[in-house]
Design a protein around this motif. Structure first.
Motif, mmCIF file in Angstrom:
data_model
loop_
_atom_site.group_PDB
_atom_site.id
_atom_site.type_symbol
_atom_site.label_atom_id
_atom_site.label_comp_id
_atom_site.label_asym_id
_atom_site.label_seq_id
_atom_site.Cartn_x
_atom_site.Cartn_y
_atom_site.Cartn_z
ATOM 1 N N TYR A 249 0.984 -1.266 0.097
ATOM 2 C CA TYR A 249 -0.008 -0.190 -0.038
ATOM 3 C C TYR A 249 0.827 1.245 -0.004
ATOM 4 C CZ TYR A 249 -4.111 -2.603 0.825
ATOM 5 O OH TYR A 249 -5.283 -3.933 0.758
ATOM 6 N N LEU A 250 2.112 1.074 0.669
ATOM 7 C CA LEU A 250 2.990 2.534 0.775
ATOM 8 C C LEU A 250 3.427 2.539 -0.832
ATOM 9 C CD1 LEU A 250 5.504 2.062 3.778
ATOM 10 C CD2 LEU A 250 3.957 3.861 3.224
ATOM 11 N N TYR A 251 3.708 1.668 -1.534
ATOM 12 C CA TYR A 251 4.328 1.659 -2.726
ATOM 13 C C TYR A 251 2.804 2.348 -3.690
ATOM 14 C CZ TYR A 251 5.953 0.470 -7.450
ATOM 15 O OH TYR A 251 6.666 0.696 -8.811
ATOM 16 N N PHE A 252 1.777 1.600 -3.590
ATOM 17 C CA PHE A 252 0.495 2.106 -4.229
ATOM 18 C C PHE A 252 0.584 3.819 -4.089
ATOM 19 C CE2 PHE A 252 -1.248 -2.367 -3.945
ATOM 20 C CZ PHE A 252 -0.464 -2.636 -4.908
ATOM 21 N N GLY B 74 0.971 6.432 -6.756
ATOM 22 C CA GLY B 74 -0.435 7.111 -7.408
ATOM 23 C C GLY B 74 -1.357 5.955 -8.044
ATOM 24 N N ASP B 75 -1.344 4.632 -7.586
ATOM 25 C CA ASP B 75 -1.954 3.540 -8.039
ATOM 26 C C ASP B 75 -3.420 3.644 -7.269
ATOM 27 O OD1 ASP B 75 -3.095 1.117 -8.737
ATOM 28 O OD2 ASP B 75 -1.175 -0.090 -8.578
ATOM 29 N N GLU B 76 -4.239 4.243 -8.196
ATOM 30 C CA GLU B 76 -5.496 4.483 -7.410
ATOM 31 C C GLU B 76 -6.407 2.953 -7.388
ATOM 32 O OE1 GLU B 76 -7.573 7.098 -9.939
ATOM 33 O OE2 GLU B 76 -6.408 8.898 -9.285
ATOM 34 N N GLU B 77 -6.177 2.413 -8.034
ATOM 35 C CA GLU B 77 -6.837 0.913 -7.984
ATOM 36 C C GLU B 77 -6.293 0.126 -6.838
ATOM 37 O OE1 GLU B 77 -7.635 -3.220 -10.502
ATOM 38 O OE2 GLU B 77 -7.090 -1.624 -11.864
ATOM 39 N N GLY B 78 -4.848 0.382 -6.882
ATOM 40 C CA GLY B 78 -4.338 -0.609 -5.618
ATOM 41 C C GLY B 78 -4.672 -0.122 -4.424
ATOM 42 N N GLU C 162 -3.092 15.215 -1.589
ATOM 43 C CA GLU C 162 -2.699 15.432 -2.915
ATOM 44 C C GLU C 162 -1.675 15.734 -2.983
ATOM 45 O OE1 GLU C 162 -4.315 14.138 -5.199
ATOM 46 O OE2 GLU C 162 -6.535 13.859 -4.363
ATOM 47 N N ASN C 163 -0.733 16.485 -1.999
ATOM 48 C CA ASN C 163 0.536 16.841 -2.046
ATOM 49 C C ASN C 163 1.587 15.706 -2.134
ATOM 50 O OD1 ASN C 163 -0.018 19.814 -2.152
ATOM 51 N ND2 ASN C 163 -0.044 19.603 0.168
ATOM 52 N N VAL C 164 1.136 14.514 -1.539
ATOM 53 C CA VAL C 164 2.105 13.357 -1.544
ATOM 54 C C VAL C 164 1.548 12.285 -2.389
ATOM 55 C CG1 VAL C 164 3.179 11.872 0.093
ATOM 56 C CG2 VAL C 164 2.646 14.014 0.942
ATOM 57 N N PHE C 165 0.317 11.876 -2.537
ATOM 58 C CA PHE C 165 -0.050 10.855 -3.148
ATOM 59 C C PHE C 165 0.158 11.046 -4.785
ATOM 60 C CE2 PHE C 165 -3.469 9.015 -6.034
ATOM 61 C CZ PHE C 165 -3.477 7.256 -5.217
ATOM 62 N N GLY C 166 1.085 10.025 -5.236
ATOM 63 C CA GLY C 166 1.596 9.875 -6.661
ATOM 64 C C GLY C 166 2.758 10.735 -6.755
ATOM 65 N N SER C 167 3.378 11.423 -5.725
ATOM 66 C CA SER C 167 4.712 12.091 -5.871
ATOM 67 C C SER C 167 5.915 11.271 -6.717
ATOM 68 C CB SER C 167 5.178 12.546 -4.596
ATOM 69 O OG SER C 167 5.358 11.472 -3.655
ATOM 70 N N ALA C 168 5.650 9.961 -6.576
ATOM 71 C CA ALA C 168 6.687 9.218 -7.509
ATOM 72 C C ALA C 168 6.086 8.722 -8.540
ATOM 73 C CB ALA C 168 7.382 8.011 -6.277
ATOM 74 N N SER C 169 4.990 9.065 -9.168
ATOM 75 C CA SER C 169 4.209 8.468 -10.172
ATOM 76 C C SER C 169 5.113 8.084 -11.380
ATOM 77 C CB SER C 169 2.997 8.867 -10.546
ATOM 78 O OG SER C 169 3.090 10.300 -11.035
ATOM 79 N N GLN C 170 6.198 8.956 -11.514
ATOM 80 C CA GLN C 170 6.971 8.888 -12.732
ATOM 81 C C GLN C 170 8.117 7.961 -12.841
ATOM 82 O OE1 GLN C 170 5.851 10.254 -15.459
ATOM 83 N NE2 GLN C 170 4.177 10.933 -14.373
ATOM 84 N N HIS C 171 8.296 7.375 -11.430
ATOM 85 C CA HIS C 171 9.672 6.286 -11.403
ATOM 86 C C HIS C 171 9.023 4.992 -11.123
ATOM 87 C CE1 HIS C 171 11.814 10.392 -10.968
ATOM 88 N NE2 HIS C 171 10.804 10.643 -10.258
ATOM 89 N N GLU C 172 10.058 4.134 -11.083
ATOM 90 C CA GLU C 172 9.910 2.649 -10.895
ATOM 91 C C GLU C 172 10.036 2.609 -9.267
ATOM 92 O OE1 GLU C 172 11.699 -0.019 -13.444
ATOM 93 O OE2 GLU C 172 10.634 0.658 -15.322
ATOM 94 N N GLU C 173 10.982 3.256 -8.764
ATOM 95 C CA GLU C 173 11.417 3.177 -7.508
ATOM 96 C C GLU C 173 10.879 4.434 -6.896
ATOM 97 O OE1 GLU C 173 15.592 2.443 -7.049
ATOM 98 O OE2 GLU C 173 15.649 0.514 -8.203
ATOM 99 N N VAL C 174 10.514 4.243 -5.199
ATOM 100 C CA VAL C 174 10.141 5.391 -4.651
ATOM 101 C C VAL C 174 11.281 5.530 -3.720
ATOM 102 C CG1 VAL C 174 8.539 6.323 -2.933
ATOM 103 C CG2 VAL C 174 7.730 4.417 -4.755
ATOM 104 N N GLU C 175 12.012 6.821 -3.876
ATOM 105 C CA GLU C 175 13.156 7.047 -3.206
ATOM 106 C C GLU C 175 12.898 7.951 -1.745
ATOM 107 O OE1 GLU C 175 15.921 8.523 -5.932
ATOM 108 O OE2 GLU C 175 16.204 6.380 -6.857
ATOM 109 N N ARG C 176 12.120 8.912 -2.254
ATOM 110 C CA ARG C 176 11.801 10.004 -0.984
ATOM 111 C C ARG C 176 10.460 9.674 -0.678
ATOM 112 N NH1 ARG C 176 15.490 13.949 -0.764
ATOM 113 N NH2 ARG C 176 17.116 13.989 -2.733
ATOM 114 N N PHE C 177 10.165 9.176 0.544
ATOM 115 C CA PHE C 177 9.017 9.050 1.378
ATOM 116 C C PHE C 177 8.983 8.847 2.831
ATOM 117 C CE2 PHE C 177 11.214 5.011 0.552
ATOM 118 C CZ PHE C 177 10.989 4.470 1.570
ATOM 119 N N THR C 178 8.036 8.932 3.319
ATOM 120 C CA THR C 178 7.854 8.281 5.096
ATOM 121 C C THR C 178 7.091 6.983 4.989
ATOM 122 O OG1 THR C 178 5.914 9.485 5.250
ATOM 123 C CG2 THR C 178 7.938 10.836 5.687
ATOM 124 N N SER C 179 7.398 6.416 5.995
ATOM 125 C CA SER C 179 6.647 4.911 6.196
ATOM 126 C C SER C 179 5.175 5.028 6.856
ATOM 127 C CB SER C 179 7.568 4.074 7.106
ATOM 128 O OG SER C 179 7.549 4.836 8.441
#
Length: 727
Positions: free
Chosen positions: A561-564, A568-572, A619-636
């Motif tokens: 779910y963190l990755y979704f 920005g994976d709305e279905e997930g 909305e400021n955070v959701f999908g912030s890594a949508s253009q990347h295969e890996e999420v590098e900047r995030f909190t848990s």
């Protein structure tokens, strides 16, 4: 030394107004009322600090610092004076400052038992330093070699323990080499002006280094000098990065003024914040800078500086930039550059990444590889080989071989990621290296004679999961000990180990002959020696390290779910909203679809209101890594919630809360403590109730027989409500 032993020694070390409470009492206090425990420890901290000052003054044949500084309101200043006058070690000074920071949080309702427990570690570390210095002044120098001092660091806090060794251990080049990994080693505390051969070998390039180089180039090209704040926590690599740049790219730093340690004071009459103000003064509205400045600063000190300037109305532009950077807002993607101000935050650079297949940490793996690489340019491997050639052997040599196995390295890294997500543990580079020492070198370490085998409790898997008192990080790993997961497969492994006629042959079949070394050579005699329990624990732990099974279901789901969320994976993420919506109805109960109870179940009649909610995210955070295969900047954690009647209500969902929500879906009824622990969600639930339409429809439910009456507001009537029986 365990915390309990350390606490008992306090009675001898300090003068206390009342007799010190027992260790069991402070532990109970930490669990039940962390704020009260910290308030009690404050008095102990003051007494230790005063005693430490007198000890340092006596050792230096210098004047004592005025005792008025050692009152609660001035204790942080007292430690600054101690640091300036007596040059105490960085780990000790850091522990003192971090305890002061924790002490201020005791008035905060969000103070956790884990944070208070960390305060106890810091307090005992300083107490141990006090005792050690007493010991060194009393014991002849030839005896002192029988003990070496180690430190364990987590999220910047350091505590010293005593690792008992024998003089013969000094014959091992390998063990001596490993000591540089300890937090107490001078090699572990980086100096921005020194970058020796060992640090050069240990260097691992990170993305933040590339960002740093890019900013330096931009600053050198600016007409007007700029200011770069290099932020982070203790031990996360700020000084190491500066030292590396001075050694390898000195041209980029040419012309810069570098203030490496925000706790440094150039003038005994100034505290650290006053020194910081002096360094930054050219960037005040009335100042004029003549050269670019880099300040390596801990986040806590930066926050203190920011709060002071906001209160005094100084450095307005800099404070506005700090606000816009979001450096103090968890998960906020702020602005790291504005005009001539730049900010680079190590805390934004997670040591692991989120991927579709699960979390990974190339950084941690690289750090382990630096220590274990089969390469004679690796000083650790070279010393290990030299010891082998001299037939020098110990548990540490066996554990090093186990650590060289790729599956063990990857499993250790996954375990560290797991505690970072589950327990919100911060692991600095310094703390990581200290952990490697702790899981290689036992507390009581001795060289083995030719006919001796490694003690079963000194094997790496047991050192990793079975010593929660040795450091906070090991305490966190103990919480995810494979022994705590009751699985049928695990029970079968243990039963077969105990019942097999040739237990050693069975061990080799299960974990492989290559890693059936050390203590395993004596497993056949476990029944005669009565060590079945010890070998069973080792078997389960080592099997888990070599053949790490999939994460437990709840943890695996949360990580997905963190990755979704960040991609920005709305279905997930929709599946997560389904779960949360079900919990909303189950939190206090629901008499029928779309209605939730507002009253506790101990009332004769319970009111229930209809809710109409829609999923919402930050909305400021959701999908912030949508253009990347890996999420590098995030909190848990994820900030999400629901909206109702034009109002949006969000809460922070971390692993602990998600685990509780999963239990509730399984039928668990939250108790008072659960509701207190999940305060954000409880308040979110209350806000949903308060925003519901309470005038149009309401249900009254008889608690004993379940009779439901529906109250409706009539459209054309003077009556307040019409009452109808539903069942």
């Amino acid at each position: 030394m365990t915390k309990e032993v350390g606490w008992k020694k306090l009675k001898r070390l300090i003068e206390f107004n009342d007799s010190l409470i027992e260790y069991s009492e402070i532990q109970e206090m930490l669990s039940n009322n962390p704020a009260f425990a910290v308030a009690y420890m404050d008095q102990v901290f003051l007494a230790i600090s005063l005693k430490r000052m007198k000890q340092l003054a006596k050792g230096a044949n210098g004047e004592e610092i005025n005792e008025s500084n050692f009152e609660a309101s001035r204790i942080e200043t007292a430690w600054e004076l101690l640091n300036n006058k007596f040059e105490i070690s960085t780990p000790e000074y850091t522990s003192a400052l971090d305890y002061c920071t924790l002490s201020r949080k005791k008035f905060n309702s969000s103070l956790t038992a884990e944070e208070a427990e960390q305060g106890l570690f810091q307090l005992l570390f300083i107490a141990e330093k006090l005792e050690n210095d007493d010991f060194l002044t009393e014991v002849p120098s030839d005896i002192r070699l029988t003990e070496t001092e180690t430190a364990v660091t987590i999220d910047g806090e350091s505590q010293r323990l005593l690792t008992e060794t024998t003089n013969s251990t000094k014959e091992s080049m390998f063990v001596s080499m490993l000591e540089v990994l300890q937090s107490s080693s001078k090699e572990s505390v980086a100096n921005a002006d020194s970058f020796g051969r060992l640090r050069s070998y240990m260097h691992v390039e990170r993305d933040i280094q590339k960002d740093f180089e890019k900013i330096l180039i931009e600053l050198k090209q600016k007409e007007k000098p700029g200011l770069l704040l290099l932020c982070g926590s203790v031990g996360d690599g700020k000084s190491h990065l500066l030292a590396y740049m001075k050694e390898k790219h000195c041209d980029l730093l040419d012309g810069f003024f570098i203030h490496n340690d925000s706790t440094e004071s150039y003038d005994y009459d100034k505290n650290s914040l006053e020194t910081l103000e002096k360094v930054i003064s050219p960037f005040d509205e009335s100042g004029t800078a003549n050269k670019p400045v880099i300040i390596a600063i801990n986040l806590g000190v930066l926050h203190n500086f920011y709060s002071k300037q906001r209160k005094e109305g100084r450095f307005q532009a800099l404070c506005d930039f700090i606000d816009s950077s979001g450096v103090f807002d968890k998960g906020h993607q702020g602005n790291n550059q504005d005009g001539n101000f730049y900010l680079l935050n190590f805390a934004d650079a997670q040591p692991y990444v989120l991927k579709n297949e699960g979390p990974e940490s190339p950084f941690f793996l690289q750090l382990i590889d630096k220590v274990t690489a089969y390469d004679h340019s690796n000083p650790f491997f070279s010393a290990w080989i030299q010891d082998q050639e001299k037939e020098i052997s110990s548990a540490a040599h066996t554990n090093y071989f186990l650590l060289q196995q790729q599956e063990v390295k990857e499993s250790i890294v996954q375990s560290l990621i797991e505690v970072m997500i589950k327990k919100k543990v911060f692991i600095s580079t310094r703390a990581f290296y200290n952990l490697l020492f702790d899981i290689i070198v036992p507390i009581k370490h001795e060289l083995l004679s030719s006919d001796e085998e490694v003690p079963v409790n000194d094997m790496l898997p047991n050192l990793m999961y079975g010593h929660p008192d040795r450091s906070p990080l090991l305490a966190a790993l103990h919480e995810i000990d494979p022994l705590k997961r009751r699985l049928e497969a695990t029970d079968r492994l243990v039963a077969n180990l105990i019942l097999k006629a040739d237990s050693f042959h069975y061990v080799k079949e299960e974990i492989g002959e290559k890693t059936s070394i050390g203590a395993w050579k004596q497993v056949k005699s476990m029944h005669q020696q009565g060590t079945q329990t010890e070998f069973s624990r080792l078997f389960v732990r080592q099997h888990a390290l070599l053949y790490r099974k999939d994460y437990d279901e709840t943890y695996r789901e949360f990580v997905n779910y963190l990755y979704f969320f960040y991609t920005g994976d709305e279905e997930g993420i929709g599946q997560l909203f389904d779960l949360i919506e079900n919990v909303i109805y189950a939190w206090k109960g629901s008499p029928r679809d779309r209605y939730i109870f507002a009253d506790p179940p101990n009332k004769l009649y319970r009111a229930a209101y209809e809710i109409t909610i829609q999923p919402e995210v930050d909305e400021n955070v959701f999908g912030s890594a949508s253009q990347h295969e890996e999420v590098e900047r995030f909190t848990s954690s994820m900030r999400l919630g629901f909206s109702q009647r034009g109002k949006t209500f969000l809460f922070e969902l971390d692993y602990k809360l998600y685990s509780l929500l999963k239990q509730i879906i399984g039928g668990y009824r939250p108790n008072r403590q659960d509701i207190q622990d999940a305060l954000q969600f409880s308040e979110f639930h209350d806000k949903l109730l308060q925003s519901a339409d309470r005038k149009s429809n309401m249900l009254l439910v008889h608690t004993h027989d379940g009779t439901i009456h529906e109250l409706k507001k009539p459209r054309f009537s003077k009556a307040n409500y019409e009452v109808g029986k539903v069942n």
